[in-house]
Structures are given as structure tokens and as C-alpha cells.
Design a protein around this motif. Structure first.
Motif, PDB file in Angstrom:
ATOM      1  N   VAL A 164      26.989 -86.145 -40.501  1.00 25.63           N
ATOM      2  CA  VAL A 164      25.835 -85.425 -41.044  1.00 25.63           C
ATOM      3  C   VAL A 164      24.589 -86.298 -40.912  1.00 25.63           C
ATOM      4  O   VAL A 164      24.509 -87.369 -41.528  1.00 25.63           O
ATOM      5  CB  VAL A 164      26.075 -85.065 -42.528  1.00 25.63           C
ATOM      6  N   LEU A 169      19.364 -84.301 -44.175  1.00 26.17           N
ATOM      7  CA  LEU A 169      19.479 -84.348 -45.634  1.00 26.17           C
ATOM      8  C   LEU A 169      18.120 -84.692 -46.260  1.00 26.17           C
ATOM      9  O   LEU A 169      17.711 -84.098 -47.248  1.00 26.17           O
ATOM     10  CB  LEU A 169      20.543 -85.370 -46.049  1.00 26.17           C
ATOM     11  N   THR A 191      30.734 -76.880 -43.465  1.00 22.05           N
ATOM     12  CA  THR A 191      30.415 -77.614 -44.696  1.00 22.05           C
ATOM     13  C   THR A 191      29.009 -77.247 -45.168  1.00 22.05           C
ATOM     14  O   THR A 191      28.111 -77.051 -44.337  1.00 22.05           O
ATOM     15  CB  THR A 191      30.496 -79.135 -44.415  1.00 22.05           C
ATOM     16  N   THR A 192      28.846 -77.132 -46.489  1.00 19.68           N
ATOM     17  CA  THR A 192      27.488 -76.976 -47.023  1.00 19.68           C
ATOM     18  C   THR A 192      27.140 -78.170 -47.905  1.00 19.68           C
ATOM     19  O   THR A 192      28.004 -78.718 -48.592  1.00 19.68           O
ATOM     20  CB  THR A 192      27.313 -75.695 -47.878  1.00 19.68           C
ATOM     21  N   PHE A 193      25.876 -78.560 -47.832  1.00 17.71           N
ATOM     22  CA  PHE A 193      25.313 -79.581 -48.713  1.00 17.71           C
ATOM     23  C   PHE A 193      24.144 -78.937 -49.451  1.00 17.71           C
ATOM     24  O   PHE A 193      23.197 -78.475 -48.811  1.00 17.71           O
ATOM     25  CB  PHE A 193      24.814 -80.787 -47.915  1.00 17.71           C
ATOM     26  N   THR A 194      24.224 -78.882 -50.783  1.00 16.24           N
ATOM     27  CA  THR A 194      23.125 -78.334 -51.583  1.00 16.24           C
ATOM     28  C   THR A 194      22.463 -79.501 -52.303  1.00 16.24           C
ATOM     29  O   THR A 194      23.141 -80.319 -52.931  1.00 16.24           O
ATOM     30  CB  THR A 194      23.669 -77.304 -52.602  1.00 16.24           C
ATOM     31  N   LYS A 195      21.141 -79.586 -52.129  1.00 17.01           N
ATOM     32  CA  LYS A 195      20.413 -80.735 -52.707  1.00 17.01           C
ATOM     33  C   LYS A 195      20.124 -80.480 -54.181  1.00 17.01           C
ATOM     34  O   LYS A 195      19.525 -79.458 -54.528  1.00 17.01           O
ATOM     35  CB  LYS A 195      19.106 -80.954 -51.951  1.00 17.01           C
ATOM     36  N   PHE A 201      23.685 -84.678 -53.675  1.00 14.23           N
ATOM     37  CA  PHE A 201      24.125 -83.468 -52.972  1.00 14.23           C
ATOM     38  C   PHE A 201      25.449 -82.952 -53.508  1.00 14.23           C
ATOM     39  O   PHE A 201      26.344 -83.738 -53.844  1.00 14.23           O
ATOM     40  CB  PHE A 201      24.294 -83.763 -51.472  1.00 14.23           C
ATOM     41  N   LYS A 203      28.647 -80.988 -52.165  1.00 14.06           N
ATOM     42  CA  LYS A 203      29.249 -80.682 -50.865  1.00 14.06           C
ATOM     43  C   LYS A 203      30.389 -79.684 -51.056  1.00 14.06           C
ATOM     44  O   LYS A 203      31.171 -79.814 -52.004  1.00 14.06           O
ATOM     45  CB  LYS A 203      29.780 -81.994 -50.284  1.00 14.06           C
ATOM     46  N   LYS A 204      30.464 -78.681 -50.160  1.00 15.78           N
ATOM     47  CA  LYS A 204      31.584 -77.734 -50.197  1.00 15.78           C
ATOM     48  C   LYS A 204      32.094 -77.505 -48.785  1.00 15.78           C
ATOM     49  O   LYS A 204      31.298 -77.472 -47.834  1.00 15.78           O
ATOM     50  CB  LYS A 204      31.119 -76.381 -50.751  1.00 15.78           C
ATOM     51  N   GLU A 205      33.413 -77.308 -48.647  1.00 10.82           N
ATOM     52  CA  GLU A 205      33.998 -77.097 -47.310  1.00 10.82           C
ATOM     53  C   GLU A 205      34.604 -75.701 -47.205  1.00 10.82           C
ATOM     54  O   GLU A 205      35.146 -75.184 -48.171  1.00 10.82           O
ATOM     55  CB  GLU A 205      35.064 -78.162 -47.064  1.00 10.82           C
TER      56      GLU A 205
END
Ligand code: SAH
Length: 222
Positions: A164, A169, A191-195, A201, A203-205
Motif C-alpha cells: 500500500v 494513505l 482491502t479498504t483503509f478508512t482514515k 487507519f 483496515k478491512k479485507e
């Protein structure tokens, strides 16, 4: 030479409806995402010799060794982005421009980066012709993001990222979402990264997908 706008037809619209039913059956439920897929004529992004493939739920070669993503994958990534009207969205990997049009259809302000000059030139000229003059395209290296236009509400990477990139980011707004397929081998994990407000962050897969690789050397005149 001016590029002509391809024609849409009832037959193509019918095929799009079937494709959308198919994608809904595979688990995409966001009605706005489904409506966008029904609106954007995917066959516009195909060479006329291959039109019959445009409404299969499969990826397809678009030249320069690249592919237009599978419609299900486009829908899946778009759903994860939770686009709201006027969101500023960065796409890495313009390719054919199809994904960018789906985002624009949802009301996003789209900034899209492509590292292959031939694709960049072709798609930049084509998007206004097919009715998406607001999409801004850039020739460059997606690993660097687009610092001059940062920060972004949302980001989508449409090539396989071996890792990543920090620049992405960094250029995400607090509350913003990055959707990125991560993996250096055959298969990547969506994958998601939410700030968070404190710049950490969440993180979800979301399971395995296959993309063409995100290339790391500098943008090339290919
Ligand atoms: N979103 C596209 C699918 C693109 S396929 C569509 O809807 O058609 C992935 C694209 O990423 C290819 O066009 C490839 O050239 C581009 N790409 C690969 N590495 C990149 C990088 N480092 N920066 C920007 N684009 C890149």
C-alpha cells in the motif's frame, strides 16, 4: 482526426440489464451502483470487432497488455467506495476509462492516473466524446498519488498493488476510504483503509481478486 461517439442500441441496453441482474445475483446490492452500470455503455470501451464480449461478466484486453476489469469487480470496488455526490475521487489505473465513467455517473469528481502513454492518450481523448468531459486524466505514476490535487475523499486502485503506497494513505482525507487490491502474486486481497480523525487507519479485507500488476518504475512512453 475527430473520434466519433459509438452508438448505443436497444439490444445493448437489453444486454446491460441482463448483466446488471447477473451482478445483483452475485451479491451487489447498492442500487445506485447497479444503476450506473446499467447507464454506462460498456461496449463503448471495446474495439468494434469485440463488441459481443462487452456484456459478459469478464475482464477483457484493451491493448498495451492491459485489461478492462470484470463488471462484477468494478461494481464491488465501487460499492466499497460509498460514493456521495461531489466526492473527490482518485483512481489509479485509468485504463479504458470505464471505471472512471461509473464513478462520474455517481456524481464523483474523478481524477484518474495512468502510467501507459498510449492508453492515457487514447482514453483522455475518448472520455469527452462519450459524454464524460469532467473526468480529469493524468499521465503519471500512481504510487505517488496526485499531490497537487490532494486530499481526496475516496481512492480506488484498479491494478494489483504489491504493497500500500504511503503517498495514497497520506493524500486521503480523514473519514476517507481507499479501496485497493493488495498482493504481489497471482491473487490479491481486496482491502479498504478508512482514515480515522486521528490519522490512524481502519483496515478491512474482502476476499480474493485478480488484477494486472501495478508497475513501479516511472511512467513510460509505451
Ligand atoms: N480502471 C481500468 C482498468 C485498468 S487495468 C478500466 O476501467 O478500464 C489497470 C491499469 O493500471 C492499466 O491501464 C495499467 O497501465 C495501469 N497502471 C499500472 N501501474 C500503474 C501505476 N503505477 N500508475 C498508474 N497506472 C498504472
Amino acid at each position: 482526426m475527430a473520434i466519433a461517439k459509438p452508438a448505443d442500441s436497444y439490444r445493448h441496453q437489453g444486454l446491460r440489464k441482463l448483466l446488471v441482474q447477473n451482478i445483483r445475483a452475485k451479491g451487489i446490492s447498492d442500487v445506485q451502483v447497479l444503476a450506473a452500470l446499467e447507464t454506462v455503455p460498456r461496449h463503448f470501451f471495446f474495439d468494434s470487432s469485440f463488441l459481443e464480449y462487452a456484456y459478459e461478466d469478464k475482464p477483457f484486453p484493451i491493448g498495451a497488455g492491459q485489461t478492462i476489469s470484470q463488471p462484477y469487480t468494478v461494481a464491488f470496488q465501487t460499492e466499497l467506495l460509498q460514493i456521495r455526490r461531489n466526492d473527490k475521487v482518485l483512481e489509479i489505473g485509468t485504463g479504458s476509462g470505464y471505471q472512471a465513467c461509473i464513478l462520474a455517473e455517481l456524481g464523483a469528481k474523478v481524477f484518474s492516473v495512468e502510467r501507459q502513454k498510449t492508453l492515457f492518450d487514447r482514453t483522455s481523448k475518448f472520455l469527452p466524446v462519450v459524454g464524460y468531459p469532467s473526468i480529469k486524466t493524468f499521465f503519471g505514476d500512481g504510487y505517488k498519488g496526485l499531490p497537487a490535487y490532494a486530499p481526496f475523499d475516496k481512492m480506488i486502485v484498479t491494478a494489483a498493488a504489491p504493497y500500500v503506497p504511503d503517498a495514497l494513505l497520506d493524500q486521503l482525507k480523514p473519514g476517507g476510504i481507499l479501496v485497493i487490491p493488495v498482493g504481489a502474486n497471482e491473487v490479491q486481497i481486496m482491502t479498504t483503509f478508512t482514515k480515522n480523525p486521528d490519522n490512524t487507519f481502519a483496515k478491512k479485507e474482502y476476499g480474493a481478486f485478480r488484477f494486472v500488476p501495478m508497475l513501479e518504475d516511472k511512467a513510460k512512453e509505451l
